[in-house]
Design a protein around this motif. Structure first.
Motif, PDB file in Angstrom:
ATOM      1  N   LEU A 288      15.823  47.181  90.261  1.00 15.87           N
ATOM      2  CA  LEU A 288      15.947  48.560  90.444  1.00 15.87           C
ATOM      3  C   LEU A 288      16.442  48.970  91.879  1.00 15.87           C
ATOM      4  CD1 LEU A 288      16.107  51.443  89.363  1.00 15.87           C
ATOM      5  CD2 LEU A 288      13.555  51.561  90.087  1.00 15.87           C
ATOM      6  N   ILE A 289      15.833  48.114  92.946  1.00 12.77           N
ATOM      7  CA  ILE A 289      16.197  48.563  94.437  1.00 12.77           C
ATOM      8  C   ILE A 289      17.508  48.138  94.663  1.00 12.77           C
ATOM      9  CG2 ILE A 289      15.579  48.140  96.820  1.00 12.77           C
ATOM     10  CD1 ILE A 289      13.447  49.857  95.107  1.00 12.77           C
ATOM     11  N   ARG A 290      17.892  46.897  94.173  1.00  8.94           N
ATOM     12  CA  ARG A 290      19.299  46.750  94.413  1.00  8.94           C
ATOM     13  C   ARG A 290      20.315  47.419  93.759  1.00  8.94           C
ATOM     14  NH1 ARG A 290      19.174  40.284  92.995  1.00  8.94           N
ATOM     15  NH2 ARG A 290      17.900  40.895  91.488  1.00  8.94           N
ATOM     16  N   SER A 291      19.894  47.977  92.463  1.00 14.84           N
ATOM     17  CA  SER A 291      20.858  48.928  92.004  1.00 14.84           C
ATOM     18  C   SER A 291      20.984  50.050  92.554  1.00 14.84           C
ATOM     19  CB  SER A 291      20.263  49.038  90.531  1.00 14.84           C
ATOM     20  OG  SER A 291      20.084  48.062  89.669  1.00 14.84           O
TER      21      SER A 291
ATOM     22  N   GLY B 155      24.134  52.111  94.387  1.00 15.35           N
ATOM     23  CA  GLY B 155      24.608  53.420  94.040  1.00 15.35           C
ATOM     24  C   GLY B 155      24.643  54.140  95.367  1.00 15.35           C
ATOM     25  N   VAL B 156      23.931  53.967  96.416  1.00 16.09           N
ATOM     26  CA  VAL B 156      24.101  54.581  97.569  1.00 16.09           C
ATOM     27  C   VAL B 156      25.597  54.224  98.242  1.00 16.09           C
ATOM     28  CG1 VAL B 156      23.242  54.619 100.115  1.00 16.09           C
ATOM     29  CG2 VAL B 156      21.680  54.642  98.063  1.00 16.09           C
ATOM     30  N   PHE B 157      25.864  53.084  98.135  1.00 14.49           N
ATOM     31  CA  PHE B 157      27.168  52.661  98.789  1.00 14.49           C
ATOM     32  C   PHE B 157      28.453  53.237  97.640  1.00 14.49           C
ATOM     33  CE2 PHE B 157      24.973  49.207 101.246  1.00 14.49           C
ATOM     34  CZ  PHE B 157      25.551  49.400 102.359  1.00 14.49           C
ATOM     35  N   CYS B 158      28.336  53.324  96.512  1.00  8.25           N
ATOM     36  CA  CYS B 158      28.969  53.841  95.517  1.00  8.25           C
ATOM     37  C   CYS B 158      29.341  55.481  96.055  1.00  8.25           C
ATOM     38  CB  CYS B 158      28.614  53.857  94.243  1.00  8.25           C
ATOM     39  SG  CYS B 158      29.949  54.423  93.061  1.00  8.25           S
ATOM     40  N   TYR B 159      28.373  56.289  96.359  1.00 12.88           N
ATOM     41  CA  TYR B 159      28.270  57.561  97.012  1.00 12.88           C
ATOM     42  C   TYR B 159      29.103  57.544  98.136  1.00 12.88           C
ATOM     43  CZ  TYR B 159      26.867  61.698  99.382  1.00 12.88           C
ATOM     44  OH  TYR B 159      26.687  62.577 100.124  1.00 12.88           O
ATOM     45  N   LEU B 160      28.623  56.788  99.097  1.00 16.23           N
ATOM     46  CA  LEU B 160      29.190  56.712 100.568  1.00 16.23           C
ATOM     47  C   LEU B 160      30.736  56.481 100.526  1.00 16.23           C
ATOM     48  CD1 LEU B 160      26.478  54.842 102.728  1.00 16.23           C
ATOM     49  CD2 LEU B 160      26.897  57.449 102.517  1.00 16.23           C
TER      50      LEU B 160
ATOM     51  N   GLY C  33      33.240  44.138  97.356  1.00 12.97           N
ATOM     52  CA  GLY C  33      32.746  42.802  96.867  1.00 12.97           C
ATOM     53  C   GLY C  33      31.887  41.915  97.749  1.00 12.97           C
ATOM     54  N   MET C  34      32.224  42.078  98.995  1.00 11.47           N
ATOM     55  CA  MET C  34      31.211  41.478  99.836  1.00 11.47           C
ATOM     56  C   MET C  34      29.871  42.121 100.247  1.00 11.47           C
ATOM     57  SD  MET C  34      31.595  40.820 103.973  1.00 11.47           S
ATOM     58  CE  MET C  34      31.363  42.518 104.325  1.00 11.47           C
ATOM     59  N   ILE C  35      29.907  43.478  99.880  1.00 12.17           N
ATOM     60  CA  ILE C  35      28.728  44.313  99.889  1.00 12.17           C
ATOM     61  C   ILE C  35      27.958  44.247  98.994  1.00 12.17           C
ATOM     62  CG2 ILE C  35      27.698  46.657 100.186  1.00 12.17           C
ATOM     63  CD1 ILE C  35      30.172  47.606 101.612  1.00 12.17           C
ATOM     64  N   VAL C  36      28.432  44.149  97.691  1.00 11.04           N
ATOM     65  CA  VAL C  36      27.673  43.921  96.446  1.00 11.04           C
ATOM     66  C   VAL C  36      27.276  42.679  96.265  1.00 11.04           C
ATOM     67  CG1 VAL C  36      28.063  43.895  93.981  1.00 11.04           C
ATOM     68  CG2 VAL C  36      29.104  45.784  95.241  1.00 11.04           C
ATOM     69  N   GLY C  37      28.091  41.745  96.617  1.00 11.44           N
ATOM     70  CA  GLY C  37      27.763  40.509  96.553  1.00 11.44           C
ATOM     71  C   GLY C  37      26.500  40.035  97.462  1.00 11.44           C
ATOM     72  N   THR C  38      26.493  40.724  98.619  1.00 12.58           N
ATOM     73  CA  THR C  38      25.267  40.594  99.603  1.00 12.58           C
ATOM     74  C   THR C  38      24.213  41.125  98.952  1.00 12.58           C
ATOM     75  OG1 THR C  38      26.893  40.702 101.407  1.00 12.58           O
ATOM     76  CG2 THR C  38      24.448  40.992 101.847  1.00 12.58           C
ATOM     77  N   ILE C  39      24.031  42.206  98.396  1.00 12.42           N
ATOM     78  CA  ILE C  39      22.974  42.810  97.562  1.00 12.42           C
ATOM     79  C   ILE C  39      22.616  42.155  96.601  1.00 12.42           C
ATOM     80  CG2 ILE C  39      22.298  44.927  96.538  1.00 12.42           C
ATOM     81  CD1 ILE C  39      24.125  46.564  98.191  1.00 12.42           C
ATOM     82  N   LEU C  40      23.373  41.518  95.639  1.00 12.36           N
ATOM     83  CA  LEU C  40      22.845  40.925  94.591  1.00 12.36           C
ATOM     84  C   LEU C  40      22.648  39.313  94.843  1.00 12.36           C
ATOM     85  CD1 LEU C  40      25.390  42.453  91.855  1.00 12.36           C
ATOM     86  CD2 LEU C  40      22.883  42.835  92.419  1.00 12.36           C
ATOM     87  N   GLY C  41      22.926  38.890  96.301  1.00 10.64           N
ATOM     88  CA  GLY C  41      22.594  37.469  96.386  1.00 10.64           C
ATOM     89  C   GLY C  41      23.679  36.604  96.189  1.00 10.64           C
ATOM     90  N   ASP C  42      24.839  37.047  96.129  1.00  9.16           N
ATOM     91  CA  ASP C  42      25.865  35.885  95.634  1.00  9.16           C
ATOM     92  C   ASP C  42      27.257  36.422  96.275  1.00  9.16           C
ATOM     93  OD1 ASP C  42      27.745  34.054  94.646  1.00  9.16           O
ATOM     94  OD2 ASP C  42      27.222  34.307  92.458  1.00  9.16           O
ATOM     95  N   ILE C  43      27.243  36.201  97.724  1.00  7.68           N
ATOM     96  CA  ILE C  43      28.353  36.725  98.577  1.00  7.68           C
ATOM     97  C   ILE C  43      29.625  36.066  98.095  1.00  7.68           C
ATOM     98  CG2 ILE C  43      29.096  36.942 100.811  1.00  7.68           C
ATOM     99  CD1 ILE C  43      26.466  37.139 101.768  1.00  7.68           C
TER     100      ILE C  43
ATOM    101  N   ILE D  43      29.509  40.230  88.486  1.00  2.61           N
ATOM    102  CA  ILE D  43      28.815  39.364  89.119  1.00  2.61           C
ATOM    103  C   ILE D  43      27.618  38.853  88.179  1.00  2.61           C
ATOM    104  CG2 ILE D  43      27.255  38.783  91.265  1.00  2.61           C
ATOM    105  CD1 ILE D  43      29.133  40.433  92.956  1.00  2.61           C
ATOM    106  N   LEU D  44      26.932  40.109  87.819  1.00  2.00           N
ATOM    107  CA  LEU D  44      25.808  39.836  87.096  1.00  2.00           C
ATOM    108  C   LEU D  44      26.232  39.210  85.657  1.00  2.00           C
ATOM    109  CD1 LEU D  44      23.943  43.186  87.806  1.00  2.00           C
ATOM    110  CD2 LEU D  44      23.448  40.932  88.641  1.00  2.00           C
ATOM    111  N   SER D  45      27.461  39.244  85.186  1.00  2.00           N
ATOM    112  CA  SER D  45      27.603  38.694  83.940  1.00  2.00           C
ATOM    113  C   SER D  45      27.696  37.143  83.795  1.00  2.00           C
ATOM    114  CB  SER D  45      28.778  39.362  83.290  1.00  2.00           C
ATOM    115  OG  SER D  45      30.035  38.883  84.235  1.00  2.00           O
ATOM    116  N   GLY D  46      28.234  36.689  85.332  1.00  2.00           N
ATOM    117  CA  GLY D  46      28.392  35.357  85.359  1.00  2.00           C
ATOM    118  C   GLY D  46      29.641  34.966  84.949  1.00  2.00           C
ATOM    119  N   SER D  47      30.652  35.576  84.394  1.00  2.00           N
ATOM    120  CA  SER D  47      31.566  35.304  83.814  1.00  2.00           C
ATOM    121  C   SER D  47      32.928  34.769  84.846  1.00  2.00           C
ATOM    122  CB  SER D  47      32.307  36.351  82.995  1.00  2.00           C
ATOM    123  OG  SER D  47      32.536  37.524  83.493  1.00  2.00           O
ATOM    124  N   ASP D  48      34.008  34.380  84.208  1.00  2.00           N
ATOM    125  CA  ASP D  48      34.895  34.084  85.142  1.00  2.00           C
ATOM    126  C   ASP D  48      35.699  35.107  85.925  1.00  2.00           C
ATOM    127  OD1 ASP D  48      38.415  33.866  85.361  1.00  2.00           O
ATOM    128  OD2 ASP D  48      37.368  31.785  85.526  1.00  2.00           O
ATOM    129  N   PRO D  49      36.091  34.958  87.170  1.00  2.00           N
ATOM    130  CA  PRO D  49      36.543  36.107  87.956  1.00  2.00           C
ATOM    131  C   PRO D  49      37.715  37.196  87.111  1.00  2.00           C
ATOM    132  CG  PRO D  49      36.253  34.385  89.500  1.00  2.00           C
ATOM    133  CD  PRO D  49      35.909  33.777  88.226  1.00  2.00           C
TER     134      PRO D  49
END
Length: 257
Positions: free
Chosen positions: A2-5, A9-14, A39-49, A89-95
């Motif tokens: 939830l915190i990562r989501s 969300g905050v970055f989406c607003y900014l 992509g770099m920001i979301v990857g950093t938050i989700l732990g998969d840069i 990223i969370l789906s783990g699917s091909d780019p």
């Protein structure tokens, strides 16, 4: 999760249009909302840069030539940049499959964008009434407070819901899809970046003979397998040769005239 989501969300607003807190359009819309950056920001938050950057680069190629003339938005790049890339990223699917998902979500995001624009028109009328009444605080509220609250709500809440609650559903949907459908999405996702680059080339190249430079770069990467540093050096040399000889030709034409 939830915190990562919420962080996403905050970055989406900014990164949304008309939000001043990240340096206005320059730091927000034109920087934070670029898929290459998000992509770099979301990857950093989700732990998969690494995966975040890979998906961000692929999505950026699709929208590299996107413009919004007169406020018309063919796809909401802000939603593409954050909830869409996060779900990819969370789906783990091909780019390539993630690119197709991002493009779909971006089109759906235009509904929220249009809702925001319509609602903001009501704030304009409130501001007009405040001007007629000489209400300075009312003018500030109508122009700075209410629109920002609305933008935060329509960016933050859908992003949090999509990333926090939608990730398991996206994963289950991807696992339930037939392989033929996934392959079709991968093919489509591979075509979309090529379309984006093609649109950009048609906008910036006035003489079609200059496409030869693009072909040289393609050959250098695909067949010669040069790295980006070598490609940049080759590009600089070709640009210098083109500038020198085109300048010489123009000078000769002027001398003849």
């Amino acid at each position: 999760m939830l915190i990562r989501s919420m962080l996403i969300g905050v970055f989406c607003y900014l990164g949304a249009l008309s939000v001043p807190w990240a340096g206005g359009l320059t730091g927000g819309w034109y920087t934070l909302s670029r898929p290459l950056v998000s992509g770099m920001i979301v990857g950093t938050i989700l732990g998969d840069i690494q995966q975040g950057i890979i998906i961000g680069v692929a999505v950026q190629a699709v929208y590299i030539a996107m413009i919004t003339p007169g406020g018309t938005m063919p796809a909401d790049l802000n939603f593409v940049a954050y909830p869409a890339i996060a779900l990819g990223i969370l789906s783990g699917s091909d780019p390539k499959v993630a690119v197709t998902l991002a493009s779909t979500i971006g089109i759906l995001g235009t509904i929220i964008h249009n809702f925001t624009m319509v609602t903001n028109s009501a704030f304009n009328h409130m501001g007009d009434k405040a001007v007629e009444a000489g209400d300075l605080k009312g003018i500030v509220r109508a122009n700075a407070v209410y629109p920002q609250i609305l933008t935060f709500l329509v960016r933050f809440i859908p992003t949090v819901i999509a990333v926090h609650f939608g990730a398991p559903y996206i994963d289950s949907i991807m696992n339930s899809l037939p392989q033929t459908v996934i392959d079709a999405m991968a093919v489509l996702g591979g075509m979309l970046p090529a379309l984006g680059v093609g649109i950009l080339l048609t906008q910036i190249i006035k003489d079609y003979s200059l496409f030869v430079f693009f072909l040289v770069g393609y050959i250098a990467i695909v067949f010669l397998q040069l790295n980006m540093i070598a490609l940049a050096i080759v590009g600089a040399c070709l640009a210098l040769i083109h500038f020198k000889y085109s300048s010489t030709a123009d000078t000769n034409e002027e001398a003849i005239l």
